[in-house]
Design a protein around this motif. Structure first.
Motif, PDB file in Angstrom:
ATOM      1  N   ALA A 165      -2.426   8.853   8.692  1.00 53.65           N
ATOM      2  CA  ALA A 165      -1.799   8.148   9.803  1.00 53.65           C
ATOM      3  C   ALA A 165      -0.582   7.412   9.286  1.00 53.65           C
ATOM      4  N   LYS A 166       0.362   7.199  10.166  1.00 57.51           N
ATOM      5  CA  LYS A 166       1.584   6.507   9.773  1.00 57.51           C
ATOM      6  C   LYS A 166       1.329   5.007   9.587  1.00 57.51           C
TER       7      LYS A 166
ATOM      8  N   SER B 289       6.526   8.685   4.107  1.00 53.77           N
ATOM      9  CA  SER B 289       7.644   7.740   4.135  1.00 53.77           C
ATOM     10  C   SER B 289       8.764   8.204   3.208  1.00 53.77           C
TER      11      SER B 289
ATOM     12  N   SER C  64       6.346  -3.425   3.419  1.00 54.92           N
ATOM     13  CA  SER C  64       5.678  -2.559   4.391  1.00 54.92           C
ATOM     14  C   SER C  64       6.708  -1.958   5.333  1.00 54.92           C
ATOM     15  N   GLN C  65       6.673  -0.662   5.487  1.00 58.06           N
ATOM     16  CA  GLN C  65       7.537  -0.034   6.479  1.00 58.06           C
ATOM     17  C   GLN C  65       7.192  -0.563   7.859  1.00 58.06           C
ATOM     18  N   SER C  66       5.902  -0.482   8.208  1.00 59.65           N
ATOM     19  CA  SER C  66       5.472  -0.764   9.583  1.00 59.65           C
ATOM     20  C   SER C  66       5.332  -2.251   9.868  1.00 59.65           C
TER      21      SER C  66
ATOM     22  N   VAL D 270       5.067  10.922   8.912  1.00 61.26           N
ATOM     23  CA  VAL D 270       4.004  10.146   8.242  1.00 61.26           C
ATOM     24  C   VAL D 270       4.370   9.884   6.780  1.00 61.26           C
TER      25      VAL D 270
ATOM     26  N   THR E 241       0.361  -2.861   8.365  1.00 63.53           N
ATOM     27  CA  THR E 241      -0.729  -2.307   7.559  1.00 63.53           C
ATOM     28  C   THR E 241      -1.777  -3.397   7.339  1.00 63.53           C
TER      29      THR E 241
ATOM     30  N   CYS F 208       0.848  -1.195   0.000  1.00 59.11           N
ATOM     31  CA  CYS F 208       0.000   0.000   0.000  1.00 59.11           C
ATOM     32  C   CYS F 208       0.886   1.248   0.000  1.00 59.11           C
ATOM     33  N   GLY F 209       0.345   2.346  -0.477  1.00 56.87           N
ATOM     34  CA  GLY F 209       0.994   3.659  -0.355  1.00 56.87           C
ATOM     35  C   GLY F 209       2.364   3.690  -0.996  1.00 56.87           C
ATOM     36  N   THR F 210       3.294   4.308  -0.293  1.00 57.93           N
ATOM     37  CA  THR F 210       4.661   4.434  -0.796  1.00 57.93           C
ATOM     38  C   THR F 210       5.282   3.058  -1.044  1.00 57.93           C
ATOM     39  N   SER F 211       4.978   2.109  -0.185  1.00 56.45           N
ATOM     40  CA  SER F 211       5.533   0.761  -0.371  1.00 56.45           C
ATOM     41  C   SER F 211       5.073   0.156  -1.697  1.00 56.45           C
TER      42      SER F 211
ATOM     43  N   VAL G 241      -1.468   2.213   9.229  1.00 53.30           N
ATOM     44  CA  VAL G 241      -2.895   2.125   8.946  1.00 53.30           C
ATOM     45  C   VAL G 241      -3.385   0.721   9.299  1.00 53.30           C
TER      46      VAL G 241
ATOM     47  N   GLU H  57       0.515  14.516   0.060  1.00 52.49           N
ATOM     48  CA  GLU H  57       0.434  14.167   1.482  1.00 52.49           C
ATOM     49  C   GLU H  57       0.757  15.353   2.379  1.00 52.49           C
TER      50      GLU H  57
HETATM   51  C1  G6P Z   1       0.279   4.976   5.328  1.00 48.45           C
HETATM   52  C2  G6P Z   1       1.503   5.859   5.461  1.00 48.45           C
HETATM   53  C3  G6P Z   1       2.335   5.777   4.188  1.00 48.45           C
HETATM   54  C4  G6P Z   1       2.685   4.325   3.893  1.00 48.45           C
HETATM   55  C5  G6P Z   1       1.438   3.443   3.827  1.00 48.45           C
HETATM   56  C6  G6P Z   1       1.813   1.962   3.804  1.00 48.45           C
HETATM   57  O1  G6P Z   1      -0.573   5.495   4.361  1.00 48.45           O
HETATM   58  O2  G6P Z   1       1.126   7.192   5.702  1.00 48.45           O
HETATM   59  O3  G6P Z   1       3.526   6.513   4.365  1.00 48.45           O
HETATM   60  O4  G6P Z   1       3.357   4.263   2.666  1.00 48.45           O
HETATM   61  O5  G6P Z   1       0.638   3.634   4.995  1.00 48.45           O
HETATM   62  O6  G6P Z   1       2.441   1.656   5.016  1.00 48.45           O
HETATM   63  P1  G6P Z   1       3.451   0.478   5.242  1.00 48.45           P
HETATM   64  O7  G6P Z   1       3.821   0.582   6.685  1.00 48.45           O
HETATM   65  O8  G6P Z   1       2.711  -0.790   4.940  1.00 48.45           O
HETATM   66  O9  G6P Z   1       4.608   0.670   4.335  1.00 48.45           O
END
Ligand code: G6P
Length: 612
Positions: free
Chosen positions: A606-607, A404, A350-352, A402, A355, A303-306, A609, A492
């Motif tokens: 949100a950072k 990335s 995924s960064q986190s 937030v 997600t 999702c998102g930047t990833s 999600v 963003e």
């Molecule tokens: C949120 C963050 C984004 C991130 C996305 C996916 O939308 O604000 O910066 O790219 O989630 O998150 P992840 O942790 O899975 O890379």
């Protein structure tokens, strides 16, 4: 999104931990916060909409103290951003609860509890947890552990909860199902949190709960814990290596700025695994070589930047490793009819690592019969790597902003390493090519540093951009995803409407938008598509558009008052998307500064999600 903290001290006040921990969770995104503390008279509670600081000021004004307490940052899902909806929720003055996640059957549970005489003060799903536990507490002779265990059987969905009872001043019960939760151990003090950053200033000794775990805690630690089958269980105590400095601003004004500037180091830390260990399958896990030899294609879910790092990687995987690669947005993939292929490697990025859509997409793929999965993740012990067959962590360090930045460029390093590793295994990368890739990877931190040094020129561009209502980003080939990432960053944190297109698509629609008020950013390095990109730029110039071009040496562009150029000091080669990312990151950052928006906590975002 939502964050949980809690703590028990033998004698001293817990409020400093609760407020400090909640402040360290602010980066995840939230819109209200609250704490509840055990006092002799009652469970005393303070909740406020807005920043944790408001809530802390109110708690200080009230003189809130106690040695047992829980706290929460809420990102609204069920019910608006109001004080009554903020956590902790209290039932009958007796039971206080904080909750992350979503109780999917909350409406039927609410009806059941209303029939039993419970009155609801909020619109949240969490209040059913409070009343349900209170009900079981009364039915089970004031046994809090048993009450949580019984009540949990009624909850469908995802949760991490922490619960205290007024007639039990020394204990807390926590439970986890689908949302992260950890217990941290100090001297005469025990903490809980949804995220390690909340506790690290107090202790590094940590146990991560597993799904289905329920634990009873006091100031000495875990008194008892059961797993999802009801059996007694212990979870390993680990020592976290996260540095406190990575959670603090140091000399920077914003975390995003700090994290952009940390990229040379984050990239070199992440590349080390390949530079020291070679492009070897073992870097991805014990049985990676067997799996890599058995796969015939790759699907990447993110999702998102990833997701944009996945789109970039497709080019490397198909050109270097010659393996068919599909990329899908996780939230789309999980709800469609898929044709499963057990020889396809599912990669989640995924960064986190938490997600929800990416996690659910992985589970969905696994349920469809996909047996091989690889997680590329920045957070140790998070849900995605734990659920995957293989893992390679990015070594970006904590990312707080937030938007990335360093997580993205380090994901690209790992994905490039994967492409070369698979290319070697599949016989498409010979010794000479491998040496060349190693040399390029070694150079990368320097190239990124040089790109950072271009900042003064980008500041000048930002002053022109900040007043514009929208912007267009163009790229071709492997730089198209970088254009997408550039547009996302701008949206963003500056709220300027931005769209990205493959430059060849310009004439099929977006060209209609181009006039002298529409800045057009082009990623135009010196690669095989340069002449094509130049032709697309002519199409913009001919319509009065203003071009802002990120390019390399020797690209033979000429600047004028409608064509602005920023050049990297050398031609980069295969890792060029990583270097050109820095420019678009800095452009967004400086536009945000010029507009005065909240760089690290953009509105509505949100950072992490952790909801759909
Ligand atoms: C949120 C963050 C984004 C991130 C996305 C996916 O939308 O604000 O910066 O790219 O989630 O998150 P992840 O942790 O899975 O890379």
């Amino acid at each position: 999104m939502c964050g949980i903290v809690g703590g028990i001290r033998r004698h001293s006040n817990i409020v400093d931990f609760l407020t400090d921990g909640l402040k360290r969770l602010e980066y995840r995104g939230y819109d209200s916060s609250g704490i509840a503390v055990h006092t002799p008279d009652k469970i005393a509670r303070v909740r406020r909409v807005g920043r944790v600081q408001n809530m802390q000021d109110a708690a200080t004004a009230k003189g809130l103290t106690g040695s047992l307490g829980i706290g929460h940052t809420r990102w609204a899902t069920h019910g608006g951003v109001t004080e009554p909806n903020a956590h902790p929720h209290i039932s009958g003055g007796l039971i206080a609860v904080v909750h992350n996640g979503i109780i999917e059957n909350f409406e039927s549970e609410k009806a059941r509890l209303q029939n039993l005489g419970y009155e609801f003060e909020s619109q949240t799903d969490t209040e059913v947890i409070a009343h349900s536990i209170k009900h079981e507490y009364m039915n089970n002779g004031g046994d809090l552990f048993l009450a949580v265990k019984q009540a949990a059987q009624n909850f469908h969905g995802a949760y991490a909860i922490a619960v205290i009872a007024h007639d039990n001043p020394n204990e807390m019960v926590v439970a986890r199902m689908g949302c992260p939760l950890l217990v941290a151990f100090g001297d005469d003090e025990t903490f809980i949190a949804s995220d390690v950053s909340a506790v690290i200033a107090f202790t590094r000794k940590i146990s991560y709960l597993e799904d289905g775990d329920i634990a009873l805690l006091n100031a000495d630690g875990i008194i008892k814990m059961i797993d999802k089958t009801g059996q007694a269980v212990n979870r390993a105590v680990k020592t976290s290596s996260i540095s406190l400095a990575s959670l603090e601003l140091g000399g920077y004004n914003h975390f995003m700025q700090k994290e952009i500037y940390e990229q040379p180091k984050a990239i070199s830390d992440t590349a080390e695994v390949f530079l020291d260990g070679g492009f070897d399958a073992i870097n991805f896990g014990e049985n990676a070589e067997t799996i890599f030899k058995d796969i015939d294609s790759i699907k990447i879910l993110a999702c998102g930047t990833s997701y944009y790092s996945a789109l970039t990687a497709k080019y490397w995987l198909e050109s270097i490793a010659k393996i068919r690669t599909d990329v899908e947005i996780a939230s789309e993939y999980r709800y469609r009819d898929v044709i499963a292929n057990p020889k396809e490697l599912i990669i989640t990025i995924s960064q986190s690592g938490e997600t929800l859509d990416t996690m659910e997409a992985l589970k969905f793929a696994q349920n469809q019969g996909h047996k091989y999965s690889l997680s590329i993740c920045n957070v140790m012990e998070s849900a995605l790597p734990r659920a995957s067959t293989l893992v390679l962590y990015t070594r970006a360090g904590a990312e707080i902003g937030v938007a990335s930045t360093k997580a993205f460029t380090t994901q690209l390093v790992v994905l490039f390493g994967l492409a070369v590793t698979l290319g070697k295994l599949r016989g498409f990368v010979d010794e000479a090519m491998e040496q060349d890739f190693i040399a390029q990877l070694r150079h990368l931190p320097n190239d990124v540093q040089h790109a950072l040094n271009l900042e003064p020129q980008i500041v000048a561009w930002a002053s022109k951009f900040a007043a514009k209502p929208s912007a267009l980003f163009l790229g071709r080939g492997i730089h198209y995803p970088i254009a997408l990432e550039g547009a996302l960053k701008l949206k963003e944190i500056t709220y300027i409407h931005a769209e990205a297109y493959p430059a060849g698509e310009l004439k099929h629609g977006p060209l209609a938008l181009v006039d002298d008020n529409m800045p057009v950013v082009v990623i135009a390095p010196n690669d095989a598509l340069l002449d094509k990109v130049k032709a697309n730029m002519q199409e913009v110039s001919a319509r009065g558009g203003e071009l802002f071009v990120f390019t390399d040496l020797d690209t033979e562009f000429s600047a004028d008052d409608k064509v602005h150029l920023i050049r990297t000091p050398r031609h980069i080669g295969v890792l060029s998307p990583i270097v050109h990312t820095v420019g678009v990151q800095l452009l967004s950052y400086h536009c945000a500064l010029a507009k005065g928006t909240d760089v690290d906590k953009p509105r509505n975002l949100a950072k992490s999600v952790t909801v759909e």
